[in-house]
Design an enzyme around this catalytic site. Structure first.
Site, short mmCIF file in Angstrom:
data_model
loop_
_atom_site.label_atom_id
_atom_site.label_comp_id
_atom_site.label_asym_id
_atom_site.label_seq_id
_atom_site.Cartn_x
_atom_site.Cartn_y
_atom_site.Cartn_z
N GLU A 234 -19.84 -24.18 -3.61
CA GLU A 234 -18.34 -24.40 -3.28
C GLU A 234 -18.11 -26.22 -4.01
O GLU A 234 -17.27 -26.47 -3.24
CB GLU A 234 -17.93 -24.31 -1.79
CG GLU A 234 -18.16 -22.49 -2.22
CD GLU A 234 -17.46 -22.27 0.28
OE1 GLU A 234 -17.16 -23.93 0.56
OE2 GLU A 234 -17.25 -21.10 0.26
N GLU B 209 -19.19 -14.36 -1.02
CA GLU B 209 -19.44 -14.47 0.45
C GLU B 209 -18.02 -13.40 0.58
O GLU B 209 -17.05 -13.94 0.25
CB GLU B 209 -19.26 -16.13 0.98
CG GLU B 209 -20.80 -16.97 0.61
CD GLU B 209 -20.26 -18.49 1.71
OE1 GLU B 209 -19.76 -19.22 2.08
OE2 GLU B 209 -21.42 -19.29 0.81
C1 GAL Z 1 -18.47 -21.51 2.70
C2 GAL Z 1 -20.00 -22.25 2.50
C3 GAL Z 1 -20.70 -21.06 3.42
C4 GAL Z 1 -20.88 -21.47 4.81
C5 GAL Z 1 -19.36 -20.54 5.20
C6 GAL Z 1 -18.59 -20.17 6.58
O1 GAL Z 1 -17.63 -22.16 3.04
O2 GAL Z 1 -20.55 -22.28 1.65
O3 GAL Z 1 -22.13 -22.13 2.96
O4 GAL Z 1 -20.76 -22.31 5.62
O5 GAL Z 1 -17.94 -21.23 4.10
O6 GAL Z 1 -19.77 -19.68 7.00
#
Ligand code: GAL
Length: 881
Positions: free
Chosen positions: A190, A283
């Site tokens: 990110e 994600e």
């Molecule tokens: C995203 C990040 C993950 C985790 C998630 C929240 O921004 O890439 O590693 O932190 O948020 O759980």
């Protein structure tokens, strides 16, 4: 090893040829060619629709891995995603550790053994609610280093560790190109969210990271998530063909350049930055993480399923649940500050490794429905079908293949739409999936999978079961021993310096604790005095502060996940002569997110000031003596093999006093149900079982009184604070003790209590499946029936209610409730409605008792019609044993 043993056993019974064949199959590892095009990840020339889920190996124990992975496979996953956590693999610069929970190769092999693929997100910055975002804290002290920017010292370290991981994977033959399971890899994490803060150096770093990763030649594609300018795989060449006057632009694909991917609660609107890249979702947040002092977040499965279906509907072909199993932040691994020890995440598999229903089951059904569409999805381009306002369909048609998704994006109103000559009812905020463009096999808002109420059995400290055998963890009759942690400086090597020092630069995170100690001489007529009293102001960057005057606690304060800053004003009583001022500053996980997160400090940076009616005394630049960590940490009081004379065995142990170590012995709860310790009654601290830290505990940190909802409306866009529970209650009372930390016979439990608590209140619990429940309407789309053979279909038309015991070897022992008609209530407290078939219980008992799973047709044909003209539901609550 396992293969050889199996083969040896088999050889006595089966002919040699068969054994050789078995060996070929078991040991088969065929190199796969992984590429991609604009539609999908392509494995050996075949475009794939892939469903992935995050399971982070250090957040569970190696004995749990095969079970978690199997549950992921049974839930319809093709890929397991994990980050790689640099800090645990290189705790000291140049000294690598890949043992136990850090056995990355073992984890990747366990995924391969289950026949699944791996997406390896190396980072090595990972965020992940992990301490310092996964960076080892020693990295901060490398001369000249600046993190995550165009800095030679940083890039050299990042490249060295990335190479180490890639070489380790290659050495074990784990890339798909070598016959292993790894089909994708990620560099950075990110960075695009924050790179503007690093200016042009940030852009240069991003391009360097992309190129560095590719140069490692893994043979599989790389991704950069949330990086809309990830280097594009297309370069253009102007070629002037013979005899032509205008050059022809020819696009040449450069293999394995970075694919930019999406992270978020929804990614259906995402498009990659080039039309040669597929639409990947790295994600999909299945819930959200818990903070100490926060309420417990959860995400309704109807909304999660909607997001998933929308993504595949709009051309996506790979999505990953973050998390599929969240697990536990053991030791001091939480990021933060204030991330809780539980990383349950409301994921489809809960912290303890048990499936969470109906989330797991409903998503499994969604995955099945999407997989039925796979042939059409990977062959055809989607065509848009307008279904009116806030509704849309997409059809994938090629030759005889046809799959369609019909979505109602309206957060309020159900809709009836026409598609392909048929009429479909679409509940608000839902997607119907039609793998043949005709029959709805699933609607994301209609759950037809069983619910499990998980039951936490509190075992107290010593319980005898009815047959006299001990089922509970028995605390040693000797009770608790204790050791006092002294206030202030006890170590000889303590450092004295004028002024206040920032904490992380001082401790290098070797401990959560840093003592700041000074003393003043009081005559009695100082302007900062009001009699013998004064006001002490202490300003700190966080995270927790305790003030001791002459060895006694005078005040304490804590920051919160939203702001760790502390400004503590406390009245203090001073005595004539020398007065000792000791400040204990404590970190609760180092920051893991944001531009320059590594430079967010902690600890008492001042001012520290005494004040009274006639004046003040600023102590900020006086001489302070510093002690890193506790004496008990130096003495390793948490380690059972270190017999320390500090321990006092006395049943009259002190309670509700700060800074005390406690120790006891217990026998582990019998059986193999997951175990947790309930720390209700304790304040804040850390706990060790047989020398292994189960994490920080903090049951006195309560969630705010407001912000929770009684029942969360899944309709409408989700955000991390939309659905919260447990307002006004402790954020976390139960702390997972993995079975692997326990041994038969006697076990040691050591606590360091920072605030004060009563260890006699500590109790053990096991987690069990309570009831299994299911609720199906007679109007439910016959989704399950479309997955069974036509013969079966003939025999069993219409919707059916399925029940399945969660554990192998269990059978349905009892039907606690069954009603066909208009029942109400939720699992564990159902009631009959006005309309209720008198035969429901007997019919369900007959079909289900004594078997591990059963299916009961939901229709008036089966139960008789207790109220004509009314839509009836079948509701069942059952127990397994
Ligand atoms: C995203 C990040 C993950 C985790 C998630 C929240 O921004 O890439 O590693 O932190 O948020 O759980």
């Amino acid at each position: 090893m396992a293969v050889a043993t199996a083969a040896a056993r088999a050889s006595s019974a089966v002919p040699l040829l068969l054994v050789l064949l078995m060996l070929c199959i078991v040991g088969a590892s065929r190199a796969a060619n992984v590429t991609y095009d604009h539609r999908a990840v392509v494995i050996d020339g075949v475009r794939r629709v892939l469903v992935s889920g995050s399971i982070h190996y250090p957040r569970s124990t190696p004995d749990m891995w095969p079970g978690l992975i199997q549950k992921a496979k049974d839930g319809g996953l093709d890929v397991i995603e994990t980050y790689v956590f640099w800090d645990i693999h290189e705790p000291v610069q140049g000294q690598y550790d890949f043992e136990g929970r850090k056995d990355l190769v073992g984890f990747v092999k366990a995924v391969a053994d289950a026949g699944l693929y791996v997406h390896l997100r190396i980072g090595p910055y990972v965020c992940a609610e992990w301490n310092y975002g996964g960076f080892p804290v020693w990295l901060h002290f490398v001369p000249g280093i600046k993190f995550r920017t165009d800095n030679e010292a940083f890039k050299a370290q990042m490249q060295r560790f990335t190479e180490k991981v890639v070489d380790t994977m290659k050495g074990a033959g784990l890339y798909a190109s070598q016959g292993g399971p790894i089909i994708l890899s990620q560099i950075e994490n990110e960075y695009g969210n924050i790179d503007s803060a690093y200016g042009s150096a940030g852009k240069a770093y991003m391009r360097w990271a992309a190129g560095m990763a590719i140069s490692l030649d893994t043979g599989v594609p790389w991704v950069m998530c949330q990086q809309s300018d990830a280097p594009d795989p297309i370069v253009s060449h102007s070629i002037l063909a013979a005899g032509e006057r205008t050059p022809t632009l020819t696009f040449v694909a450069v293999p394995r350049v970075q694919i930019n991917t999406c992270n978020g609660f929804y990614c259906d609107q995402f498009t990659p930055n080039s039309n040669s890249k597929p639409k990947l979702w790295t994600e999909n947040w299945s819930g959200w993480f818990l903070s100490f002092g926060g309420a417990v977040p959860y995400r309704p499965v109807e909304d999660l399923a909607f997001a998933v279906a929308r993504f595949y509907q709009r051309g996506g072909t790979f999505q990953n649940y973050y998390m599929y199993h969240g697990g536990t932040n053991f030791g001091r691994s939480t990021g933060g500050p204030f991330i809780a020890t539980s990383y349950d995440y409301d994921a489809p598999i809960d912290e303890y490794g048990m499936v969470r229903q109906p989330k797991w089951g409903h998503l499994r059904d969604v995955h099945k429905a999407i997989k039925l569409c796979e042939p059409a999805l990977v062959t055809a381009e989607p065509s848009f079908i307008s279904l009116g306002q806030n509704a849309e369909g997409h059809m994938y048609q090629a030759g005889s293949l046809c799959a369609a998704f019909l979505a109602n994006m309206d957060a309020q109103s159900d809709k009836t739409v026409k598609f392909n000559g048929n009429t479909y009812k679409l509940p608000a905020w839902s997607v119907s999936i039609l793998p043949d463009c005709k029959n709805v096999v699933l609607n994301t808002a209609q759950i037809n999978s069983q619910v499990t109420s998980s039951e936490i059995r509190n075992l107290g400290s010593s319980i005898q079961s009815s047959d006299g055998s001990s089922i509970a963890p028995e605390l040693d009759t000797a009770g608790w021993s204790y050791a006092i942690e002294p206030v202030g400086i006890t170590k000889e090597n303590a450092l004295t310096k004028p002024g206040l020092m920032e904490q992380i630069n001082t401790t290098a995170d070797a401990s959560d604790f840093l003592w700041y100690s000074t003393s003043i001489i009081v005559k009695g007529d100082e302007p900062y005095l009001n009699g013998s009293r004064s006001n002490l102001l202490v300003n700190s960057l966080g995270h927790v502060l305790q003030v001791y005057i002459n060895g006694k606690l005078a005040g304490s304060a804590k920051g919160s996940a939203s702001s760790s800053l502390i400004s503590l004003q406390t009245p203090v009583t001073l005595v004539p002569g020398k007065n000792k001022i000791d400040l204990l500053s404590t970190t609760v996980g180092l920051s893991n997110y944001g531009a320059f997160f590594d430079l967010v400090g902690a600890g008492v940076t001042g001012p520290v000031k005494l004040s009274g009616p006639n004046g003040a005394l600023d102590l900020s630049s006086t001489d302070w003596t510093y002690q890193i960590g506790l004496r008990g940490e130096d003495l390793q009081l948490y380690n059972p093999s270190e017999a320390s004379p500090e321990w006092v065995s006395d049943n009259a142990y002190p309670t509700n006093q700060p800074l005390i170590w406690y120790k006891t012995r217990f026998t582990a709860p019998a059986g193999d149900d997951p175990v947790a310790i309930d720390f209700t009654g304790m304040g804040k601290g850390e706990a060790w079982v047989n020398g292994q830290s189960i994490g920080r505990y903090w049951p006195t940190n309560l969630a705010p009184q407001s912000g929770c909802v009684n029942s969360c409306n899944y309709r409408g866009a989700y955000s991390s604070n939309k659905c919260l529970k447990k307002c006004g209650q402790p954020s976390q009372t139960l702390y997972h003790v993995p079975r692997a930390f326990l041994q038969s016979g006697s076990n040691d439990l050591v606590l360091f209590e920072q605030f004060g608590g009563d260890p006699s209140k500590v109790s053990f619990t096991t987690r069990q499946t309570g009831s299994i429940c299911a609720h199906v309407s007679e109007m439910h789309p016959a989704q399950i029936d479309s997955w069974i053979s036509p013969q079966q279909k003939m025999q069993r038309p219409g919707p059916a209610l399925r029940l399945e015991c969660p554990r192998e070897g269990q059978v349905i022992s009892n039907i606690k409730f069954a009603s066909f008609g208009t029942p109400s209530g939720t699992c564990g407290s159902y009631n009959h409605g006005q309309c209720s078939s008198s035969q429901a219980l007997a019919i369900v008992q007959k079909a289900c008792v004594g078997v591990s799973s059963c299916s009961v047709p939901v229709s008036s044909k089966n139960f008789g019609d207790p109220c004509t003209g009314v839509t009836k539901n079948l509701v069942v609550e059952a127990a397994c044993s």
